[in-house]
Write a protein that holds these residues in place. Sequence first.
Motif, mmCIF file in Angstrom:
data_model
loop_
_atom_site.group_PDB
_atom_site.id
_atom_site.type_symbol
_atom_site.label_atom_id
_atom_site.label_comp_id
_atom_site.label_asym_id
_atom_site.label_seq_id
_atom_site.Cartn_x
_atom_site.Cartn_y
_atom_site.Cartn_z
ATOM 1 N N ASP A 190 0.974 4.260 0.469
ATOM 2 C CA ASP A 190 0.628 5.760 0.157
ATOM 3 C C ASP A 190 2.005 6.271 -0.432
ATOM 4 O O ASP A 190 1.848 6.888 -1.900
ATOM 5 C CB ASP A 190 0.280 6.574 1.295
ATOM 6 N N HIS A 192 4.251 4.387 -2.200
ATOM 7 C CA HIS A 192 4.347 3.847 -3.565
ATOM 8 C C HIS A 192 3.301 4.389 -4.528
ATOM 9 O O HIS A 192 3.487 4.802 -5.909
ATOM 10 C CB HIS A 192 3.934 2.296 -3.370
ATOM 11 N N ASN A 193 2.177 4.953 -4.105
ATOM 12 C CA ASN A 193 1.233 5.474 -4.999
ATOM 13 C C ASN A 193 1.643 6.876 -5.418
ATOM 14 O O ASN A 193 1.303 7.405 -6.592
ATOM 15 C CB ASN A 193 -0.279 5.528 -4.231
ATOM 16 N N ARG A 194 2.175 7.800 -4.652
ATOM 17 C CA ARG A 194 2.838 8.875 -5.118
ATOM 18 C C ARG A 194 3.855 8.797 -6.070
ATOM 19 O O ARG A 194 3.983 9.466 -6.936
ATOM 20 C CB ARG A 194 3.602 9.661 -3.836
ATOM 21 N N LYS A 197 2.238 8.180 -9.511
ATOM 22 C CA LYS A 197 1.745 9.238 -10.048
ATOM 23 C C LYS A 197 2.932 10.157 -10.774
ATOM 24 O O LYS A 197 2.434 10.684 -11.847
ATOM 25 C CB LYS A 197 0.684 10.106 -9.210
ATOM 26 N N TYR A 224 -3.799 1.766 -11.139
ATOM 27 C CA TYR A 224 -3.591 2.778 -10.250
ATOM 28 C C TYR A 224 -4.961 2.442 -9.299
ATOM 29 O O TYR A 224 -4.814 2.780 -7.944
ATOM 30 C CB TYR A 224 -3.206 4.011 -10.848
ATOM 31 N N ALA A 227 -4.430 -0.054 -6.790
ATOM 32 C CA ALA A 227 -3.531 0.551 -5.723
ATOM 33 C C ALA A 227 -4.214 1.550 -4.783
ATOM 34 O O ALA A 227 -3.929 1.612 -3.638
ATOM 35 C CB ALA A 227 -2.157 1.308 -6.483
ATOM 36 N N GLU A 228 -5.026 2.452 -5.343
ATOM 37 C CA GLU A 228 -5.716 3.458 -4.482
ATOM 38 C C GLU A 228 -6.566 2.911 -3.448
ATOM 39 O O GLU A 228 -6.604 3.174 -2.217
ATOM 40 C CB GLU A 228 -6.330 4.313 -5.294
ATOM 41 N N ALA A 231 -4.655 1.020 -0.693
ATOM 42 C CA ALA A 231 -4.470 1.951 0.246
ATOM 43 C C ALA A 231 -5.120 2.572 1.073
ATOM 44 O O ALA A 231 -4.998 2.576 2.308
ATOM 45 C CB ALA A 231 -3.419 3.086 -0.333
ATOM 46 N N TYR A 324 -3.129 -4.917 -3.974
ATOM 47 C CA TYR A 324 -2.135 -3.931 -4.539
ATOM 48 C C TYR A 324 -1.046 -4.504 -5.630
ATOM 49 O O TYR A 324 -0.531 -5.461 -5.337
ATOM 50 C CB TYR A 324 -1.106 -3.378 -3.400
ATOM 51 N N TRP A 329 4.182 -1.799 -9.843
ATOM 52 C CA TRP A 329 4.755 -0.768 -9.095
ATOM 53 C C TRP A 329 6.273 -0.978 -9.425
ATOM 54 O O TRP A 329 7.198 -0.069 -9.502
ATOM 55 C CB TRP A 329 4.597 -0.672 -7.793
#
Length: 373
Positions: A190, A192-194, A197, A224, A227-228, A231, A324, A329
């Motif tokens: 989570d 890493h995803n933020r 973005k 992405y 990635a989502e 997660a 992922y 990333w």
Amino acid sequence: MSERGTGVLEQYELEVFRTWRTRGAFLCETDQGLKLLKEWTGSDKRIQLEYEVLSALEELGLQVDCCICNAEGNLISVDEDQSRYVLRNWYEGRECSTRETGEILAAAKLLAKLHQDFRRVDTEHIQERKREEYLQEKHKKEEQKEKQQEEKEDSAVQGMVEAAAVTEHEKDMPGDISEFVPEAFANTLDRHNRELKRTRSFVKARKRKTDFELVVIGGFEKFYRQAEEAAEMAASIEALPECWWCHGEYSHHHVLLGNEVHAVTDFSRMQKGVQVSDLYYFMRKILEKHRWNLKLGRQLLDTYTEALPLTSEEWKYLYILFLYPEKYWKQMNYYVNSNKAWIPARNVDKLRALESQFEARKLFLEELKKKAV
């Protein structure tokens, strides 16, 4: 023996015939076989833990670079300028070739053997034995200290002080390796995803874009989405795989192959965790070099699982790791922490390579997903 650091070899009960430099260390030909001398920058606790675990692996027949005690029984030897060194067992073999399928599969089989033996190591016994040794040494020091103290102190107060001292010492018990925390897995993805973005938003807002930024804008969405999905799957996991000892950085660089040699080296990142994370790391490095060759991916999975079958939880965990886009990333994270005005051409090339391998990687993921769900 004039090289800096090699003087500590005199502290060991072996005859040294010759020494020569290798990457960050010295190889030593001795009457007890090949050894590796390397400077040690870690803690006493860490080298003690490595010794306990690796010596147990050696007893099970696995070839590893276990450290050796010097003539005084110490794992760390100190030279004249107070530098600390460790001497390890070493093997006459070559680094696993990433071009030879046979050697790659041999390394995968060796990883399964390593994981099996890790599970056989009686870690509770190791920790208990180390605890006993530590407390015995502590007791000796306390007895010496008591002889120097005046007996007029109040016994009740003194008992409280000693009890507090034991608590503080136990915090520093040797071999304290952090356990795998289940919640950390989903939380890390989570976070890493933020970060992804935020980076994309920053790049979109820039008026004059570099080549790196143009590649980011062109391919961000497909990475992405993966990635989502990863997660979300991590957050939905009900039962995590059991945690065991892991190598921590198992790659072709740490596998030596030769005549009667199948050795694993460099356990500096050994820790408790989910063992398929080792398999993921090894396979990702190999498959990236082979442009995610589906046949090779199947062979690697089959070779490992024939020796050590995976549970349903392990298959799912492995799939999430592969799903992922970790390397994507990493490139984005490098960009955030670098000089935005100039990104090295090699980083642009790495990002473009990820783009070019996306479809091949996607096919491998589809194959793996069949086993994970």
